[in-house]
Structures are given as structure tokens and as C-alpha cells.
Design a protein around this motif. Structure first.
Motif, PDB file in Angstrom:
ATOM      1  N   LEU A   1       0.752  -1.128  -0.073  1.00 14.36           N
ATOM      2  CA  LEU A   1       0.039  -0.028   0.147  1.00 14.36           C
ATOM      3  C   LEU A   1       0.846   1.325  -0.019  1.00 14.36           C
ATOM      4  N   ASP A   2       0.389   2.461  -0.549  1.00 11.69           N
ATOM      5  CA  ASP A   2       0.786   3.770  -0.617  1.00 11.69           C
ATOM      6  C   ASP A   2       0.750   4.290   0.902  1.00 11.69           C
ATOM      7  N   PRO A   3       1.707   4.581   1.624  1.00  8.71           N
ATOM      8  CA  PRO A   3       1.400   4.956   2.974  1.00  8.71           C
ATOM      9  C   PRO A   3       0.681   6.272   3.202  1.00  8.71           C
ATOM     10  N   THR A   4       0.646   7.071   2.047  1.00  5.81           N
ATOM     11  CA  THR A   4      -0.105   8.380   2.146  1.00  5.81           C
ATOM     12  C   THR A   4      -1.443   8.278   1.798  1.00  5.81           C
ATOM     13  N   THR A   5      -1.807   7.376   0.532  1.00  6.66           N
ATOM     14  CA  THR A   5      -3.096   7.383   0.059  1.00  6.66           C
ATOM     15  C   THR A   5      -3.696   6.038   0.481  1.00  6.66           C
ATOM     16  N   GLY A   6      -3.046   5.144   0.648  1.00  6.87           N
ATOM     17  CA  GLY A   6      -3.553   3.881   0.876  1.00  6.87           C
ATOM     18  C   GLY A   6      -3.830   3.036  -0.319  1.00  6.87           C
ATOM     19  N   ALA A   7      -3.534   3.523  -1.375  1.00  3.56           N
ATOM     20  CA  ALA A   7      -3.888   2.748  -2.350  1.00  3.56           C
ATOM     21  C   ALA A   7      -2.640   1.601  -2.741  1.00  3.56           C
ATOM     22  N   VAL A   8      -3.191   0.428  -3.619  1.00 10.70           N
ATOM     23  CA  VAL A   8      -2.684  -0.665  -3.581  1.00 10.70           C
ATOM     24  C   VAL A   8      -1.502  -0.202  -4.613  1.00 10.70           C
ATOM     25  N   THR A   9      -0.311  -0.552  -4.435  1.00 11.73           N
ATOM     26  CA  THR A   9       0.851  -0.226  -5.414  1.00 11.73           C
ATOM     27  C   THR A   9       1.390  -1.778  -6.074  1.00 11.73           C
ATOM     28  N   GLN A  10       1.278  -2.661  -5.427  1.00 11.28           N
ATOM     29  CA  GLN A  10       1.706  -4.068  -5.871  1.00 11.28           C
ATOM     30  C   GLN A  10       0.861  -5.110  -5.251  1.00 11.28           C
ATOM     31  N   THR A  11       0.410  -6.139  -6.032  1.00  6.59           N
ATOM     32  CA  THR A  11      -0.231  -7.439  -5.494  1.00  6.59           C
ATOM     33  C   THR A  11       0.375  -8.515  -5.677  1.00  6.59           C
TER      34      THR A  11
ATOM     35  N   ASP B   1       7.465  -5.109   6.351  1.00  4.25           N
ATOM     36  CA  ASP B   1       7.787  -5.437   5.306  1.00  4.25           C
ATOM     37  C   ASP B   1       9.414  -4.858   5.218  1.00  4.25           C
ATOM     38  N   VAL B   2      10.397  -5.697   4.639  1.00 10.16           N
ATOM     39  CA  VAL B   2      11.701  -5.306   4.735  1.00 10.16           C
ATOM     40  C   VAL B   2      12.125  -4.910   3.377  1.00 10.16           C
ATOM     41  N   GLY B   3      11.122  -4.939   2.329  1.00  8.62           N
ATOM     42  CA  GLY B   3      11.539  -4.423   1.103  1.00  8.62           C
ATOM     43  C   GLY B   3      11.308  -5.346   0.032  1.00  8.62           C
ATOM     44  N   GLY B   4      10.843  -5.024  -1.321  1.00 10.71           N
ATOM     45  CA  GLY B   4      10.501  -6.037  -2.226  1.00 10.71           C
ATOM     46  C   GLY B   4       9.288  -6.866  -2.022  1.00 10.71           C
ATOM     47  N   GLY B   5       8.444  -6.500  -1.345  1.00  9.09           N
ATOM     48  CA  GLY B   5       7.335  -7.421  -0.998  1.00  9.09           C
ATOM     49  C   GLY B   5       7.498  -8.589   0.240  1.00  9.09           C
ATOM     50  N   VAL B   6       8.824  -8.750   0.815  1.00  9.95           N
ATOM     51  CA  VAL B   6       9.265  -9.590   1.668  1.00  9.95           C
ATOM     52  C   VAL B   6       8.719  -9.215   3.152  1.00  9.95           C
ATOM     53  N   LEU B   7       8.219 -10.214   3.669  1.00  9.23           N
ATOM     54  CA  LEU B   7       7.637 -10.003   5.239  1.00  9.23           C
ATOM     55  C   LEU B   7       8.819 -10.672   6.108  1.00  9.23           C
TER      56      LEU B   7
ATOM     57  N   PRO C   1      -1.058  -0.174   7.818  1.00 10.52           N
ATOM     58  CA  PRO C   1      -0.836   1.015   6.875  1.00 10.52           C
ATOM     59  C   PRO C   1       0.033   0.699   5.607  1.00 10.52           C
ATOM     60  N   LEU C   2       0.937  -0.365   5.850  1.00 11.87           N
ATOM     61  CA  LEU C   2       1.903  -0.483   4.724  1.00 11.87           C
ATOM     62  C   LEU C   2       1.413  -1.657   3.960  1.00 11.87           C
ATOM     63  N   PHE C   3       0.803  -2.642   4.112  1.00 12.40           N
ATOM     64  CA  PHE C   3       0.527  -3.919   3.680  1.00 12.40           C
ATOM     65  C   PHE C   3      -0.804  -4.405   4.130  1.00 12.40           C
ATOM     66  N   ARG C   4      -1.532  -5.296   3.289  1.00 16.64           N
ATOM     67  CA  ARG C   4      -2.621  -6.188   3.569  1.00 16.64           C
ATOM     68  C   ARG C   4      -2.321  -7.510   3.206  1.00 16.64           C
ATOM     69  N   GLU C   5      -2.438  -8.563   3.811  1.00 14.74           N
ATOM     70  CA  GLU C   5      -2.457 -10.003   3.521  1.00 14.74           C
ATOM     71  C   GLU C   5      -3.562 -10.804   4.179  1.00 14.74           C
ATOM     72  N   ARG C   6      -3.811 -11.792   3.142  1.00 17.76           N
ATOM     73  CA  ARG C   6      -4.764 -12.621   3.713  1.00 17.76           C
ATOM     74  C   ARG C   6      -4.245 -14.185   3.254  1.00 17.76           C
ATOM     75  N   VAL C   7      -4.238 -15.233   4.067  1.00 16.08           N
ATOM     76  CA  VAL C   7      -3.624 -16.602   3.843  1.00 16.08           C
ATOM     77  C   VAL C   7      -4.822 -17.428   4.230  1.00 16.08           C
ATOM     78  N   ASP C   8      -5.132 -18.178   3.325  1.00 16.01           N
ATOM     79  CA  ASP C   8      -6.376 -19.319   3.541  1.00 16.01           C
ATOM     80  C   ASP C   8      -5.757 -20.611   3.696  1.00 16.01           C
ATOM     81  N   GLN C   9      -6.011 -21.525   4.552  1.00 14.41           N
ATOM     82  CA  GLN C   9      -5.711 -22.842   4.749  1.00 14.41           C
ATOM     83  C   GLN C   9      -6.661 -23.876   4.272  1.00 14.41           C
ATOM     84  N   ASP C  10      -6.253 -24.665   3.456  1.00 11.74           N
ATOM     85  CA  ASP C  10      -7.244 -25.731   3.258  1.00 11.74           C
ATOM     86  C   ASP C  10      -6.604 -27.026   3.247  1.00 11.74           C
ATOM     87  N   ILE C  11      -7.024 -27.635   4.686  1.00  8.63           N
ATOM     88  CA  ILE C  11      -6.259 -28.591   5.035  1.00  8.63           C
ATOM     89  C   ILE C  11      -7.313 -29.657   5.115  1.00  8.63           C
ATOM     90  N   ASN C  12      -7.062 -30.790   4.322  1.00 12.87           N
ATOM     91  CA  ASN C  12      -8.018 -32.035   4.201  1.00 12.87           C
ATOM     92  C   ASN C  12      -7.789 -33.125   5.545  1.00 12.87           C
TER      93      ASN C  12
END
Length: 760
Positions: free
Chosen positions: A242-252, A582-588, A717-728
Motif C-alpha cells: 500500500l501507498d502509506p499516504t493514499t492507501g492505494a494498492v501499489t503491488q499485489t 515489510d523489509v522491501g521487495g514485498g518480503v515480510l 498501513p503498509l500492507f494487507r495480507e490474507r492466507v487461507d489454509q485448506d487442510i483436508n
């Protein structure tokens, strides 16, 4: 690395045996003096399944089903006798049907939404059920080994305060010695046991055996089990920068990972009990385990798009992985009874060693932009030694009161070695120094405790306790020559009160102060590699979290019905939470941090009884409000929410030989400083047919709706994430159980260890 700074505390410890001897010389009550006391709890006979017997609960004597729910002034325990999922499933299945307890798909255990839980076995610490690999053990250990599960959300000072959520005590199935023969008669030999085998779909199967052999003063017991399971996992991740100023998505970035794993697990135990004299018993136990998980066909697809939705990065990750956990341990115990009133002194020494190794080999194949493939070989070794010593003394008094006192020593030594190698091919791998590390630690805890319980008239009784602990933690990052230590002394008071309203109803109130110490590995600053988008590290500045826990309870037993309502409040300072940066390049990078505070306020309702002469039910509901103070944590904010968990089981004795069970549960969400962790629920079915007096047939279906999964979300403010787990986890089993040898025998109360280290 150990340092001794406890001269005053150890002086009291050394004086304890002298106090025991002096107490042992207290004269008995004078003739004609009435002596009342609460008798120690003893396990129900195995054939008590359908009998209605008087059950003693504190000072309340009622008629209820003896093996269903038992309570004391500081605990509630639940029988697994009718739990068909526990009979041929894992410890996770056994725990999921117990009120207050939740187990997520990865095997993480929580009590009323708090994942900081101490798990004991027969009142003693368990090395395999502590430390960073506990969740793996919960998913592998056989549930059939346990007879009851005791829940202590506000345990007394006789138990370690470790675990802000409380204590879960796993009570193993009793194998008491046979009754003694007539004086002068030759010693007889009695052998009993059972064999179990279950075959499931997709190649799943498990088997187990347990038995005992008693001759004269010696009793040998043992059990062994083996499990083979085939499971599939899938994880979907959506991460937005996310853009920290506007909150717009910059990368997915989207990630889809799947794997199929083969899980194999072995557990074995051999114990010997020798009655040295009529008042002294020696006990020794050897145990071992070996668990393996092999994952082939691990695949992952990583794609990144810019703000306009244009694909800018595309690569796949394929490979295999394995995990192995091997351990062994030994325990020696001496129990001496001064008389038949419960006046006793026990000393126990424990040693455990667990070695865990995880390994993976993956290749990253880059499609956009096109570049050479990169191979990654990662190995993580974790060895842990645990040494424990306990000296516990119990003294009933003439006025019906009871004194307990003891000393406990706990010493843990984890040793970790992580190595990551990279290269253009499997034959050209080279170590990556920044992602390789050797780590050592030592944690020593000395504890003195005492509890005093006494009646105040016919209706009121109370228990007061105090525990003093000195903790020393030393860590060393061997690779980078960095050392750190923590050294602190704490006092942990407890108080429990019980008031008998009438013959069927009781009120209880309790308070305890508890602590959650960081695991030594949580203090390791080393940054470990998960995958190209995820790193993890410990936090050398992580401080212990402390909890003040308050409870008020109403309880009613009427005939075969049991009702319990508990209001609770937990106030936790410096609570642990995972924080992603976020340590850069989308790496958490994820590491543990201390919250400012966390508060939990809730009500838990439990009920069991008969809907029909052949139909029983067990139900529980936990509704609570959780508030998080996340001051000072980057990207976090104060959060609050209303959370609900619940479970219901129906047991139908259709005929004297046919037993049917339906059970289901729902696990609510958990708040994080940066988001939430969602769980789910499942529905299970079971059927048991008694073929004859020694042979029974079982069928079980687990997660028949294939509904148990979960999701974790981060919202910063800097990123959003959702991880879904499908465990059979859906599985079907058909099994046979064969019992042989002599019939069930009444245990002798003086040598019943199922109620924990204090003997009551």
C-alpha cells in the motif's frame, strides 16, 4: 552457562526434608476426636461407564455418573471413555472435544482463546509437549493413551505458573496392581492388556497395544502405538503493498502452495512399580517416540502485479521436504506414605532428550523475468535436553485442612543449527552465511511452593497458595558471537474459594497470577528463511508476559445432569503477538513482540446429562470479549472483538451392544495486533459394536463436511495480507479392539498418581 544465585532459596529447599520429618512425628488425633478430610480423587473403574455412583466434589457428595465430569476446588476433568475419535485418533482429536480447549489445524493448542498453555502428563512436565515442536506432537501422539483430560484455567500454586491460559493435564489410563492375596498365600501373576487396529481410507492405518503384568510387589505396564497417515494441504496467499499516504494498492502478490505428505509416528512406554514396603513405592519409566513427515510434490506459484494489474513477476517453486522428531526419556520416583490419611512425600527425577530435523530441497523456476533457476537446500536441527526434579510433600491436618509444599527444578537446554545453501544446480550448492546460524541456550527455573486448604464450617472451604520462582535464561548466537541473558525473581499467589449452597449447587471463586516466559528460541535474533517472500526471527528483547486471572463459577449436579457457568477475566501485560514488517521487495519479516496489554472478559457454559434413558449429551459454549492494546508496535492498532467457540456431542446407546456418537465443534477467531486468525469447525461420527466380552468393532468418520481450515489476515498501513489454509482432515476408519487377561481392578488410592504432583 548456568549460574547459581539462589543461596537463600536453596537454603529453604535443603530445610524441607527436615520439616517433613518433624511433621511426620506429629501425634495422631486423640481417641474419640472426629477427623474429616477431603479424600484424594481416584480414577473411575474402567467398567463404570454406565453406573451411577456417589461422586465427591470438595465437600459436596452427590449422585452422578462417575466417569463423566469431575471437579475439584481448582480443576475440572473430562472422561474420554466414550470419545470414539480419541480411541483411534490423535491427541488433537481428544482435545478438540473438551470444553475450554481449542486445537487449530496446525496442532496449536489454546485455552479460552489463549495459546500460551502448559500441557502436563499425569501432573508432570512433558518434554515432547513443550517447546517449538509441540504442535507436531499433538498431531501425532495417540489419543487412546489417555483416560481423562483435566483443565485448570486457574491452577493452584502447586503447579507451574507457566502458561497464561492455564494448564491442561493429560491423565493416562490407569493400570493399577491387582488386589493382594491372602496372607501367606503364594504370589499370583495377573496379566491384562488390549490390542487395537484401525484401517482408514487413502492408505491410512494405525495400531496399538497396551498391557500390564503384576506379580507380588512388582507391576509392569507398557503401551506402544504406530500411525500412518496421508494428508493434503493447500495455502492461498494474497498480499497487497500500500501507498502509506493514499492507501492505494501499489503491488499485489498471489501465492498458491500445495503439498501431499506422509506422516508416520511411533510411541512406546515401559514402566515398573515396585512396592518396597507397605508404605513406600518405587517407580521407573522409559519412553521413546519417533515421528516422520515426508512431503513430496511440494508446489508453489508466485505471481506479482503492479498497480495497473500488469504481471511483473512470475515464478514457480517445486521440491520436497521432510521432518523427523526422535526422543527418549526416563523418570524415577520414590513415594513414601506416612499413614493412610494421605500424608506422603514423593521425590521424582526426570530426563528427556528430543532431536528434531527438518529438511527441504526446492528449485525456483523464473518465467518473468526469465532468469536461471535457483536451487535451495535448507536444513534445521533442534536438539533439546530437559532435566526436572520435584520434591512434593502433602500433610492432612486434624481439622480437615491440608498442607502441600514442594520444590521444583526445571532445566532446559536447546541447541539449534540452521543451514541454507543456494546454487544454480543441486550439485553446485553453497552455504548462505547470512541465513545460516548456530544457537545455544539454557533456561533454569527454581521454584518453592506451598498451598493450604481448609474448611470454614460445613459450607465454606478455601485454598491459599504461594509460589516463588527464580528464572535464569542465557542465550548465545554462536555464529555471530552474541550473548544475552535474563534473570528475574517472581512471586505467584493463588486463592480458591468454595461455598456449598445446598446438596446440588456449589459456588466457586479463584484468582491466580501466571507468567509466560519466552521460549529460548523466541529470543534468538537470527533471521530464518521460509520462502522467497517470508522470513522469521526471534526477539532478544522479548519480555515475559504476566497475567492476573479471576474466575467466578456456579455449578450444579442433579442426578445424572451437570451444569456449570463460569465468568472470567484475564488481564495480561506485555502479551506476546506476532508482528510482520515489510523489509522491501514485498518480503515480510515476522517476529514476536510484546503488546502493551490484552484483556479477556467472558462467560463459559457447560452442560451434560440425559435427553432420554439411552441418549446423553455434552455441550459447552464460550463467549468472550478480547481487547488488545498495541501501543508502540509499528503497523498495529488497538483492537477489540466478540468471539465465540462451542461444541456439542450426542451419545446414543442404541442397544446394549451398539453405541453411536455424533460430535461437532466450532472454534472462533483470535485477535492479533495487526489482524485476526480465523479457525473453523468440524463434524465427526462414530459407531461401536460390542461383538463379545473381549472384542469390539469401531467405525469413525472425521470432518465429514471437510470444513476445518483457517485463515490469517494482516491489515496495516503498509500492507494487507490474507492466507487461507485448506487442510483436508476428512478420514474414515474401521477398527477392532481386543481385550485380554483379567478384568478391571479397583485402584489403590494411596498409589494413584492421576491427580498430579500433589496427590489430591
Amino acid at each position: 552457562m548456568s549460574k547459581l544465585k539462589l543461596a537463600p532459596l536453596l537454603g529453604v529447599v535443603l530445610a524441607l526434608p527436615a520439616g517433613v520429618v518433624m511433621a511426620a512425628q506429629t501425634p495422631p488425633p486423640a481417641a474419640g476426636t472426629q477427623q474429616t478430610r477431603t479424600p484424594p480423587a481416584t480414577p473411575a473403574p474402567q467398567d463404570a461407564e454406565d453406573k451411577d455412583e456417589p461422586a465427591t466434589v470438595g465437600d459436596v457428595v452427590v449422585t452422578a455418573r462417575a466417569d463423566a465430569v469431575r471437579t475439584s476446588i481448582d480443576s475440572t476433568s473430562y472422561s474420554l471413555a466414550d470419545d470414539l475419535q480419541a480411541a483411534n485418533g490423535t491427541l488433537a482429536e481428544a482435545l478438540r472435544n473438551v470444553p475450554s480447549v481449542d486445537v487449530d489445524p496446525q496442532g496449536n493448542v489454546s485455552l479460552r482463546g489463549d495459546g500460551n498453555v502448559t500441557i502436563l502428563v499425569d501432573g508432570r512436565p512433558s518434554a515432547i509437549l513443550s517447546g517449538p515442536n509441540r504442535a507436531d506432537a499433538v498431531l501425532q501422539l495417540p489419543g487412546s493413551r489417555y483416560a481423562r483430560i483435566e483443565v485448570m484455567t486457574n491452577p493452584s500454586a502447586a503447579y507451574s505458573p507457566e502458561g497464561s491460559g492455564g494448564v491442561i493435564n493429560l491423565i493416562t489410563k490407569p493400570t493399577p496392581p491387582a488386589a493382594a492375596g491372602a496372607p501367606g498365600a503364594p504370589a499370583t501373576t495377573t496379566t491384562t492388556g488390549s490390542l487395537r487396529v484401525n484401517v482408514g481410507d487413502n492408505g491410512r492405518w494405525n495400531l496399538g497395544a497396551s498391557g500390564s503384568r503384576q506379580r507380588g510387589k512388582l507391576t509392569l505396564t507398557g503401551d506402544v502405538s504406530y500411525r500412518y497417515d496421508d494428508q493434503e494441504f493447500a495455502f492461498d496467499r494474497l498480499r497487497e503493498q500500500l501507498d502509506p499516504t493514499t492507501g492505494a494498492v501499489t503491488q499485489t502478490t498471489t501465492t498458491r502452495q500445495a503439498q501431499q505428505s506422509i506422516q508416520k509416528g511411533f510411541f512406546g512406554r515401559l514402566a515398573a512399580e515396585y512396592r518396597l514396603t507397605d508404605k513406600t513405592m518405587l517407580t521407573a519409566e522409559l519412553r521413546g517416540n519417533s515421528f516422520e513427515v515426508d512431503s513430496d510434490g511440494v508446489t508453489g506459484l508466485f505471481q506479482t502485479r503492479n498497480a495497473a494489474g500488469v504481471l511483473i513477476s512470475d515464478y514457480s517453486r517445486e521440491g520436497s521436504g521432510s521432518f523427523a522428531m526422535d526422543g527418549w526419556g526416563a523418570t524415577g520416583r520414590v513415594l513414601h506414605q506416612f499413614d493412610a490419611s494421605g500424608h506422603e512425600w514423593s521425590n521424582e527425577l526426570r530426563y528427556d532428550r528430543n532431536d528434531n530435523e527438518s529438511a527441504s530441497l526446492n528449485v525456483n523456476v523464473f518465467s518473468l523475468p526469465v532468469s536461471p533457476s535457483v536451487y535451495e537446500d535448507q536444513r534445521f536441527l533442534n536438539a533439546q535436553e530437559t532435566i526436572g526434579f520435584t520434591s512434593a510433600y502433602t500433610r492432612p491436618m486434624d481439622d480437615g485442612s491440608k498442607l502441600r509444599a514442594g520444590y521444583e527444578l526445571s532445566l532446559n537446554r536447546p541447541d539449534q543449527d540452521a543451514v541454507l545453501r543456494r546454487g544454480p544446480s543441486e550439485a553446485a550448492l553453497a552455504p548462505v552465511p547470512s541465513l545460516s546460524n548456530r544457537f545455544e541456550a539454557e533456561q533454569t527455573v527454581h521454584a518453592l511452593y506451598t498451598t493450604y486448604e481448609r474448611p470454614f464450617g460445613e459450607k465454606l472451604s478455601a485454598q491459599f497458595g504461594l509460589r516463588l520462582e527464580q528464572a535464569e535464561v542465557e542465550i548465545e548466537d554462536v555464529t555471530n558471537a552474541v550473548r544475552a541473558s535474563q534473570d528475574y525473581f517472581r512471586a505467584y499467589p493463588t486463592g480458591h474459594f468454595q461455598y456449598k449452597l445446598n446438596d446440588t449447587q456449589t459456588l466457586r471463586a479463584s484468582y491466580s497470577r501466571r507468567i509466560q516466559r519466552p521460549q529460548p528460541t523466541q529470543l534468538n535474533p537470527f533471521v530464518s528463511y521460509g520462502d522467497p517472500l517470508n522470513l522469521r526471527s526471534g526477539n532478544p528483547n522479548l519480555e515475559p508476559q504476566e497475567t492476573d486471572s479471576f474466575e467466578a463459577m456456579w455449578q450444579m449436579r442433579r442426578g445424572q445432569s451437570f451444569y456449570q457457568a463460569t465468568a472470567y477475566y484475564r488481564d495480561t501485560t506485555k502479551a506476546f503477538t506476532d508482528v510482520a514488517t515489510d523489509v522491501g521487495g514485498g518480503v515480510l519479516l515476522t517476529r514476536p513482540e510484546n503488546l502493551g496489554a490484552r484483556r479477556d472478559l467472558g462467560v463459559e457454559l457447560t452442560a451434560s446429562g440425559r435427553l432420554h434413558p439411552t441418549l446423553r449429551y455434552n455441550a459447552s459454549l464460550n463467549a468472550f470479549r478480547q481487547e488488545i492494546d498495541a501501543a508502540g508496535i509499528p503497523g498495529a492498532r488497538d483492537r477489540e472483538g466478540d468471539l465465540v467457540t462451542g461444541r456439542l456431542s450426542l451419545n446414543w446407546q442404541a442397544t446394549p451392544k451398539d453405541f453411536v456418537q455424533v460430535m461437532g465443534f466450532w472454534q472462533g477467531d483470535q485477535l492479533l495486533a495487526q489482524g485476526t486468525r480465523e479457525s473453523g469447525g468440524m463434524v465427526n461420527l462414530g459407531y461401536r459394536r460390542k461383538l463379545n466380552e473381549t472384542l469390539s468393532l469401531q467405525f469413525t468418520a472425521r470432518d465429514i463436511l471437510n470444513s476445518f481450515g483457517g485463515a490469517t489476515t494482516y491489515d496495516t498501513p503498509l500492507f494487507r495480507e490474507r492466507v487461507d489454509q485448506d487442510i483436508n482432515l476428512r478420514a474414515f476408519y474401521l477398527g477392532l479392539t481386543w481385550s485380554f487377561g483379567g478384568g478391571p481392578r479397583k485402584p489403590e488410592p494411596q498409589f494413584d498418581f492421576s491427580t498430579g504432583p500433589t496427590g489430591g
